[in-house]
Structures are given as structure tokens and as C-alpha cells.
Design a protein around this motif. Structure first.
Motif, PDB file in Angstrom:
ATOM      1  N   UNK A   1       6.287 109.218 147.382  1.00 14.27           N
ATOM      2  CA  UNK A   1       6.789 109.511 148.881  1.00 14.27           C
ATOM      3  C   UNK A   1       5.473 110.098 149.963  1.00 14.27           C
ATOM      4  N   UNK A   2       5.308 109.256 150.659  1.00 13.43           N
ATOM      5  CA  UNK A   2       3.678 108.852 150.817  1.00 13.43           C
ATOM      6  C   UNK A   2       3.510 108.978 152.088  1.00 13.43           C
ATOM      7  N   UNK A   3       2.523 109.358 153.071  1.00 12.27           N
ATOM      8  CA  UNK A   3       2.688 109.501 154.592  1.00 12.27           C
ATOM      9  C   UNK A   3       0.818 109.688 154.706  1.00 12.27           C
ATOM     10  N   UNK A   4       0.190 108.813 156.025  1.00 17.33           N
ATOM     11  CA  UNK A   4      -1.135 109.385 156.254  1.00 17.33           C
ATOM     12  C   UNK A   4      -1.056 109.815 157.667  1.00 17.33           C
ATOM     13  N   UNK A   5      -2.225 110.095 157.626  1.00 20.37           N
ATOM     14  CA  UNK A   5      -2.476 110.407 159.437  1.00 20.37           C
ATOM     15  C   UNK A   5      -4.030 109.595 159.609  1.00 20.37           C
ATOM     16  N   UNK A   6      -3.729 108.782 160.725  1.00 22.70           N
ATOM     17  CA  UNK A   6      -5.143 108.296 160.810  1.00 22.70           C
ATOM     18  C   UNK A   6      -6.561 109.000 162.241  1.00 22.70           C
ATOM     19  N   UNK A   7      -6.902 109.195 161.715  1.00 17.26           N
ATOM     20  CA  UNK A   7      -7.891 109.570 162.623  1.00 17.26           C
ATOM     21  C   UNK A   7      -8.898 108.959 163.632  1.00 17.26           C
ATOM     22  N   UNK A   8      -8.577 108.577 165.032  1.00 15.60           N
ATOM     23  CA  UNK A   8      -8.975 107.461 165.787  1.00 15.60           C
ATOM     24  C   UNK A   8     -10.315 107.775 166.008  1.00 15.60           C
ATOM     25  N   UNK A   9     -10.886 108.955 166.376  1.00 20.31           N
ATOM     26  CA  UNK A   9     -12.636 109.465 166.389  1.00 20.31           C
ATOM     27  C   UNK A   9     -13.310 109.015 165.680  1.00 20.31           C
ATOM     28  N   UNK A  10     -13.347 109.328 163.749  1.00 21.46           N
ATOM     29  CA  UNK A  10     -13.935 109.226 162.760  1.00 21.46           C
ATOM     30  C   UNK A  10     -13.401 107.301 162.157  1.00 21.46           C
ATOM     31  N   UNK A  11     -12.293 106.979 162.365  1.00 22.72           N
ATOM     32  CA  UNK A  11     -11.605 105.842 161.874  1.00 22.72           C
ATOM     33  C   UNK A  11     -11.556 105.684 159.961  1.00 22.72           C
ATOM     34  N   UNK A  12     -10.897 107.121 160.238  1.00 20.78           N
ATOM     35  CA  UNK A  12     -10.422 107.123 158.400  1.00 20.78           C
ATOM     36  C   UNK A  12      -9.429 108.014 157.907  1.00 20.78           C
ATOM     37  N   UNK A  13      -8.847 107.272 157.394  1.00 23.17           N
ATOM     38  CA  UNK A  13      -7.244 108.241 157.068  1.00 23.17           C
ATOM     39  C   UNK A  13      -6.991 109.276 156.035  1.00 23.17           C
ATOM     40  N   UNK A  14      -6.047 110.039 155.830  1.00 25.31           N
ATOM     41  CA  UNK A  14      -5.511 110.927 155.239  1.00 25.31           C
ATOM     42  C   UNK A  14      -4.358 111.071 154.762  1.00 25.31           C
ATOM     43  N   UNK A  15      -4.642 110.578 153.429  1.00 24.94           N
ATOM     44  CA  UNK A  15      -3.652 109.744 152.689  1.00 24.94           C
ATOM     45  C   UNK A  15      -1.942 110.746 152.334  1.00 24.94           C
ATOM     46  N   UNK A  16      -1.301 111.638 152.166  1.00 26.19           N
ATOM     47  CA  UNK A  16      -0.747 112.764 152.069  1.00 26.19           C
ATOM     48  C   UNK A  16       0.531 111.835 150.908  1.00 26.19           C
ATOM     49  N   UNK A  17       0.005 112.356 149.539  1.00 25.36           N
ATOM     50  CA  UNK A  17       1.325 112.265 148.769  1.00 25.36           C
ATOM     51  C   UNK A  17       2.451 113.725 148.756  1.00 25.36           C
TER      52      UNK A  17
END
Length: 373
Positions: free
Chosen positions: A49-65
Motif C-alpha cells: 500500500x503506497x502513496x506519494x507526495x510531490x514537492x512542486x518546488x524541489x521536483x522530488x517526491x516522497x513515497x510512503x509505504x
């Protein structure tokens, strides 16, 4: 190896939002869904079960398991569950039944993951676009709308209803015997929205009894003013409709209001549904026997015995009227039963036997005639 830099996805948010007529928040959520699916494909397991949040300022995403905390036992599913001891290393106050998350920072996706992200993104945007269209038509449910046939399939007709909206008309909602062609303009009743595991569909109908009701509302202004009303409709689309009508104002003829001068109103409805389907306009009555008698027209009814508690009625006709009362393949009595809410049994009224003249009476009559000569 072809990779996807997540910074490349940031400009897509506004472009896709404008192109698909969606909010930027919806597009961003679709991109985050795609990133989560792509990361799981490249680094995780199918069951996770995975979700992610995209940081539009840095262009990176954090994926949460996300995993559920369970007791410290050997038998568990690592993709979905985590033993309590391991969970406390991630979250000190973790308790059994909690959901704990492990985070992973993502800035690029590999070739296969990139392809997965694009596929999931397009699917998520299609679903979002579809939901937006459905929301736009939600207020139109229960009304007649105009549509254009885009595709005719054996059991489904696909219809463009404008505003990027499309609907389906299942065979159960079609008028029996009615044939349609691609490009044809037609009126349909927007019945509702169906959601299942395959997606969402707007359902339209021409076979529903509500379609008849709304067609008459377009032709009979007395319905809007409240001087007449529809008490009930029984319909077998493409064959026959019985509609019970009543007057709410003394002196107003409800049947005449629906028929119109020279039949112009009922003919307008007839033109829409086709001449194959007959329309019987019946005067409603709070006297059940009278209502049943009217509902069985054109048959002439001799007598009716009611069982109001059981909602049944024995309807007696002469032998020559029985077939008319029943109708072809039982259609007339079936629709009358639906309209009145009574189970109707059609029976032949027994003819009274002629009184027998005795031999003695005949002899007396002959003697009287002879004496008169």
C-alpha cells in the motif's frame, strides 16, 4: 537507461489541468498516484500500500509505504504487515493495529517505472475527467436531455450528451423494435449514474415509464399548473402504455387535457416513441372497481368482485370480451394489474339458464289457444 526526472512533471500540472478542464489539485493527485505506482513497480511489491507526495518546488517526491502493526509472530505478510518490535523502531509509540509508514525520497524513475507512471497517469486523468463530467450532469438526473448516437452495439447504444459527456443505453432501457443509427439525434431520459469496479457510466433510457411522464409534461401545461396530475403509469416499451390521470380542479377533463385538441398532445408523444407503442389514457378513480374497469379498456366488464385485503379482484366478462380483457399475450390485463396494484383474474360470466317450461304448462297453453279459435 531512459529515466524520468520528476522536475519534468511539474510543468505538466498546469498544462494538463487546462487541457482536461480539471483543477490543478486533481492533476497533481493523479501525478502522485502515478509516481506511487511507478515506485512500487521498480522498488516494491505488488501487494504494498503506497502513496506519494510531490514537492512542486524541489521536483522530488516522497513515497510512503504503509503497513499494519501486528504481534511479534513469524506468520505475517511483509508487504502489508510489520511486527510490533520493528514498528517501534519507526514509531516509538506504535501499537498493534496502527498503520506505520516508511518514507523513501524519489527524484528520478527508471525506464520501466517511467512507462508505468505514464500509463497510470493517463488512466487517472481519464477517470478524473469522467468524474468531472458526471458531476456536471448530476443535476440533470431525472430529466430528458438531447443526445447523439455515436455507436450501436448488440446490447448497448453509446450516446454523446454534450459537454464531453457520454452515456450508455442498455438493451433493457431501449424501446423494443426501435432501431438507431450513428449520428441520429434523439431524446433520452437520464436515469442515473452507475459505479462499479470497471468504472463509471451514465445510464440513459427511452424505455422507462418516467420517459413517458416527462414527454407528457412537455406537452400538457396543465401538469405544471397543477390542475391535472399523473396517478400512475404502466409500460411495456414498444408495445403499450397505460397512464392514469386525474383532475385536481372541478370541471377540468383530465383525459381531454392529455389528448389535446384533435389529439395533438398525445400524438406528439406518440411521434417520439413510435406508432408501434399504443398509449391508453385512463381516468383515475378512487373507486377501485371503477378504476379497474377503466384500466381494462377497451374490454367491456360485466362485474367485479374485490378482495381489498388481498389486493385481488375477479373480473367477469362475457365470452366475447374475455380475450379483449386479457389482451395479446396477456398484455392488457398485465398492464391493468400494474396500474391498479391489484391482481386481476378474468373470468367468463356464466349465462343464466333459461327457465324450463313443463309439459303440463305447454298443454294448457295449447288448449287455451285452441279454445280461442
Amino acid at each position: 537507461m531512459e529515466t524520468l526526472d520528476l522536475k519534468q512533471m511539474i510543468p505538466m500540472v498546469k498544462i494538463l489541468a487546462d487541457e482536461k478542464n480539471l483543477s490543478e489539485e486533481i492533476v497533481l493527485a493523479a501525478i502522485e498516484t502515478a509516481i506511487a505506482a511507478a515506485w512500487r513497480r521498480e522498488h516494491g511489491e505488488r501487494e504494498q500500500n503506497v502513496r506519494s507526495i510531490l514537492d512542486v518546488n524541489s521536483g522530488t517526491a516522497t513515497v510512503y509505504v504503509m503497513r499494519e502493526v501486528i504481534e511479534d509472530e513469524v506468520g505475517y505478510i511483509p508487504a502489508k504487515e510489520i511486527p510490533l518490535a520493528e514498528a517501534k523502531a519507526l514509531k516509538k509509540d506504535a501499537a498493534i493495529g496502527d498503520i506505520v509508514e516508511e518514507s523513501h525520497e524519489v527524484s528520478t524513475l527508471g525506464r520501466i517505472a517511467s512507462q508505468t507512471a505514464k500509463q497510470v497517469l493517463m488512466q487517472a486523468l481519464r477517470e478524473a475527467e469522467r468524474e468531472a463530467v458526471l458531476a456536471m450532469f448530476e443535476d440533470s438526473i431525472g430529466t430528458i436531455i438531447n443526445g447523439r448516437v455515436t455507436r450501436v452495439e448488440p446490447k448497448i447504444i453509446r450516446i454523446d450528451i454534450g459537454g464531453s459527456g457520454s452515456a450508455i443505453m442498455p438493451i433493457s432501457e431501449q424501446i423494443e423494435g426501435e432501431r438507431h443509427r450513428v449520428g441520429e439525434q434523439l431524446k433520452v431520459y437520464l436515469k442515473g449514474i452507475e459505479r462499479d469496479e470497471r468504472g463509471v457510466d451514465m445510464i440513459v433510457s427511452r424505455g422507462a415509464k418516467e420517459f413517458i411522464d416527462l414527454l407528457f409534461r412537455q406537452e400538457v401545461p396543465e401538469l405544471s399548473s397543477g390542475s391535472v396530475s399523473v396517478k400512475g403509469i404502466a409500460r411495456e416499451a414498444g408495445r403499450r402504455t397505460k397512464i392514469a390521470v386525474a383532475s385536481e380542479v372541478p370541471g377540468v377533463d383530465p383525459v381531454g387535457s392529455f389528448v389535446g385538441g384533435r389529439g395533438v398532445r398525445v400524438q406528439a408523444v406518440q411521434n417520439e416513441i413510435g406508432d408501434r407503442e399504443k398509449i391508453d389514457i385512463i381516468a383515475w378513480s378512487d373507486n377501485v372497481a371503477e378504476f379497474i374497469r377503466a384500466a381494462l379498456q377497451p374490454a367491456e366488464i360485466s362485474k367485479i368482485d374485490l378482495d381489498e385485503k388481498a389486493k385481488r379482484a375477479k373480473v367477469y366478462t362475457t365470452e366475447d370480451q374475455q380475450a379483449i380483457a386479457i389482451g395479446r399475450q396477456g398484455q392488457n390485463v398485465r398492464l391493468a394489474s400494474q396500474l391498479t396494484g391489484y391482481d386481476l383474474d378474468i373470468e367468463i360470466l356464466e349465462k343464466k339458464a333459461k327457465p324450463k317450461t313443463s309439459k303440463k304448462a305447454e298443454d294448457s297453453l295449447l288448449s287455451a289457444i285452441a279454445s280461442a279459435k
